[in-house]
Design a protein around this motif. Sequence first.
Motif, PDB file in Angstrom:
ATOM      1  N   UNK A  22     -12.390  -9.416   5.566  1.00 60.44           N
ATOM      2  CA  UNK A  22     -10.954  -9.468   5.369  1.00 60.44           C
ATOM      3  C   UNK A  22     -10.226  -9.631   6.692  1.00 60.44           C
ATOM      4  N   UNK A  23      -9.133 -10.366   6.665  1.00 60.85           N
ATOM      5  CA  UNK A  23      -8.235 -10.468   7.808  1.00 60.85           C
ATOM      6  C   UNK A  23      -6.953  -9.723   7.430  1.00 60.85           C
ATOM      7  N   UNK A  24      -6.438  -8.922   8.346  1.00 61.63           N
ATOM      8  CA  UNK A  24      -5.216  -8.154   8.116  1.00 61.63           C
ATOM      9  C   UNK A  24      -4.101  -8.755   8.966  1.00 61.63           C
ATOM     10  N   UNK A  25      -3.105  -9.324   8.303  1.00 60.73           N
ATOM     11  CA  UNK A  25      -1.985  -9.950   9.012  1.00 60.73           C
ATOM     12  C   UNK A  25      -0.835  -8.992   9.274  1.00 60.73           C
ATOM     13  N   UNK A  26      -0.981  -7.744   8.844  1.00 55.19           N
ATOM     14  CA  UNK A  26       0.115  -6.792   9.042  1.00 55.19           C
ATOM     15  C   UNK A  26       1.361  -7.285   8.327  1.00 55.19           C
ATOM     16  N   UNK A  27       2.463  -7.413   9.054  1.00 55.44           N
ATOM     17  CA  UNK A  27       3.716  -7.884   8.446  1.00 55.44           C
ATOM     18  C   UNK A  27       3.945  -9.379   8.646  1.00 55.44           C
ATOM     19  N   UNK A  28       2.994 -10.068   9.306  1.00 52.76           N
ATOM     20  CA  UNK A  28       3.129 -11.517   9.527  1.00 52.76           C
ATOM     21  C   UNK A  28       2.984 -12.283   8.219  1.00 52.76           C
ATOM     22  N   UNK A  29       3.579 -13.451   8.173  1.00 51.94           N
ATOM     23  CA  UNK A  29       3.490 -14.345   7.014  1.00 51.94           C
ATOM     24  C   UNK A  29       2.547 -15.496   7.350  1.00 51.94           C
ATOM     25  N   UNK A  63       1.041 -20.992   4.427  1.00 50.48           N
ATOM     26  CA  UNK A  63       0.138 -22.132   4.245  1.00 50.48           C
ATOM     27  C   UNK A  63      -1.306 -21.686   4.028  1.00 50.48           C
ATOM     28  N   UNK A  64      -1.577 -20.400   4.208  1.00 44.78           N
ATOM     29  CA  UNK A  64      -2.932 -19.892   4.011  1.00 44.78           C
ATOM     30  C   UNK A  64      -3.916 -20.346   5.075  1.00 44.78           C
ATOM     31  N   UNK A  65      -3.458 -20.480   6.305  1.00 42.78           N
ATOM     32  CA  UNK A  65      -4.350 -20.935   7.387  1.00 42.78           C
ATOM     33  C   UNK A  65      -5.516 -19.983   7.612  1.00 42.78           C
ATOM     34  N   UNK A  66      -5.381 -18.728   7.199  1.00 42.77           N
ATOM     35  CA  UNK A  66      -6.470 -17.758   7.347  1.00 42.77           C
ATOM     36  C   UNK A  66      -7.724 -18.213   6.583  1.00 42.77           C
ATOM     37  N   UNK A  67      -7.560 -19.095   5.599  1.00 43.81           N
ATOM     38  CA  UNK A  67      -8.682 -19.560   4.780  1.00 43.81           C
ATOM     39  C   UNK A  67      -9.472 -20.696   5.434  1.00 43.81           C
ATOM     40  N   UNK A  68      -8.899 -21.365   6.438  1.00 41.06           N
ATOM     41  CA  UNK A  68      -9.483 -22.590   6.993  1.00 41.06           C
ATOM     42  C   UNK A  68     -10.878 -22.411   7.583  1.00 41.06           C
ATOM     43  N   UNK A  69     -11.144 -21.314   8.261  1.00 40.11           N
ATOM     44  CA  UNK A  69     -12.453 -21.127   8.899  1.00 40.11           C
ATOM     45  C   UNK A  69     -13.544 -20.796   7.886  1.00 40.11           C
ATOM     46  N   UNK A  70     -13.158 -20.289   6.724  1.00 39.88           N
ATOM     47  CA  UNK A  70     -14.140 -19.898   5.720  1.00 39.88           C
ATOM     48  C   UNK A  70     -14.828 -18.581   6.033  1.00 39.88           C
ATOM     49  N   UNK A  71     -14.429 -17.920   7.120  1.00 43.79           N
ATOM     50  CA  UNK A  71     -15.067 -16.669   7.526  1.00 43.79           C
ATOM     51  C   UNK A  71     -14.648 -15.485   6.672  1.00 43.79           C
ATOM     52  N   UNK A  72     -13.438 -15.509   6.139  1.00 44.37           N
ATOM     53  CA  UNK A  72     -12.920 -14.376   5.365  1.00 44.37           C
ATOM     54  C   UNK A  72     -12.662 -14.790   3.926  1.00 44.37           C
ATOM     55  N   UNK A  73     -12.935 -13.878   3.023  1.00 41.52           N
ATOM     56  CA  UNK A  73     -12.668 -14.155   1.617  1.00 41.52           C
ATOM     57  C   UNK A  73     -11.333 -13.574   1.173  1.00 41.52           C
ATOM     58  N   UNK A  74     -10.788 -12.654   1.970  1.00 38.41           N
ATOM     59  CA  UNK A  74      -9.561 -11.969   1.578  1.00 38.41           C
ATOM     60  C   UNK A  74      -8.631 -11.824   2.776  1.00 38.41           C
ATOM     61  N   UNK A  75      -7.338 -11.918   2.481  1.00 35.66           N
ATOM     62  CA  UNK A  75      -6.306 -11.642   3.467  1.00 35.66           C
ATOM     63  C   UNK A  75      -5.478 -10.482   2.923  1.00 35.66           C
ATOM     64  N   UNK A  76      -5.122  -9.563   3.783  1.00 37.10           N
ATOM     65  CA  UNK A  76      -4.263  -8.460   3.384  1.00 37.10           C
ATOM     66  C   UNK A  76      -3.100  -8.379   4.349  1.00 37.10           C
ATOM     67  N   UNK A  77      -2.051  -7.734   3.908  1.00 40.92           N
ATOM     68  CA  UNK A  77      -0.885  -7.559   4.745  1.00 40.92           C
ATOM     69  C   UNK A  77       0.103  -6.622   4.085  1.00 40.92           C
ATOM     70  N   UNK A  78       1.149  -6.325   4.815  1.00 41.72           N
ATOM     71  CA  UNK A  78       2.195  -5.438   4.319  1.00 41.72           C
ATOM     72  C   UNK A  78       3.358  -6.295   3.826  1.00 41.72           C
ATOM     73  N   UNK A  79       3.590  -6.241   2.520  1.00 39.49           N
ATOM     74  CA  UNK A  79       4.675  -6.994   1.886  1.00 39.49           C
ATOM     75  C   UNK A  79       5.982  -6.235   2.106  1.00 39.49           C
ATOM     76  N   UNK A  80       7.070  -6.934   2.426  1.00 34.59           N
ATOM     77  CA  UNK A  80       8.359  -6.246   2.578  1.00 34.59           C
ATOM     78  C   UNK A  80       8.820  -5.666   1.234  1.00 34.59           C
ATOM     79  N   UNK A  81       9.819  -4.788   1.248  1.00 38.33           N
ATOM     80  CA  UNK A  81      10.306  -4.203  -0.010  1.00 38.33           C
ATOM     81  C   UNK A  81      10.583  -5.280  -1.065  1.00 38.33           C
ATOM     82  N   UNK A  82      10.191  -4.969  -2.314  1.00 36.88           N
ATOM     83  CA  UNK A  82      10.290  -5.935  -3.423  1.00 36.88           C
ATOM     84  C   UNK A  82      10.306  -5.170  -4.733  1.00 36.88           C
TER      85      UNK A  82
END
Length: 141
Positions: free
Chosen positions: A58-65, A68-87
């Motif tokens: 997993x890659x953790x982006x924290x509060x970053x957006x 485009x899902x660039x975290x998927x390009x390397x194929x190294x991680x199957x999941x991305x996590x992060x902190x979603x703003x209030x919703x």
Amino acid sequence: SQDIYDNGLLASKGGRLGPGTYLTGDFELADKAADRHGVQGTGTGKLVVVVKMELGRMVDLGTDWDTKGKWQESGECSTCTGIHPPWLNFEEFREFNVRAGVSYTIVAMHSVGGHFTLPDGTKAEVTGAIRLSPAPSFQTK
């Protein structure tokens, strides 16, 4: 609910962490999101789906957006996590986005007013929790 039972979850075409299958560990939040999406979606009622899934590397982006899902390009991680703003009247929360090809099992569904074909072939409107046994397995799309 029938389409999800037969075919699995529908991936989002986009979002804060790019395209993929979005999940949360918070049932109340999922229930609120189902209020927002249920009637407007392709189903007949509101549905919260409980899955069992190995999130893998997993890659953790924290509060970053990363819309485009660039975290998927390397194929190294199957999941991305992060902190979603209030919703939906919730404070910040952790969200998960799983790329295509990850195996998961639907272990239960909580339905309000959805139509479902029972094992004997009859159609019924289902309200309440349904524990699935055997649990259907799929791969994220």
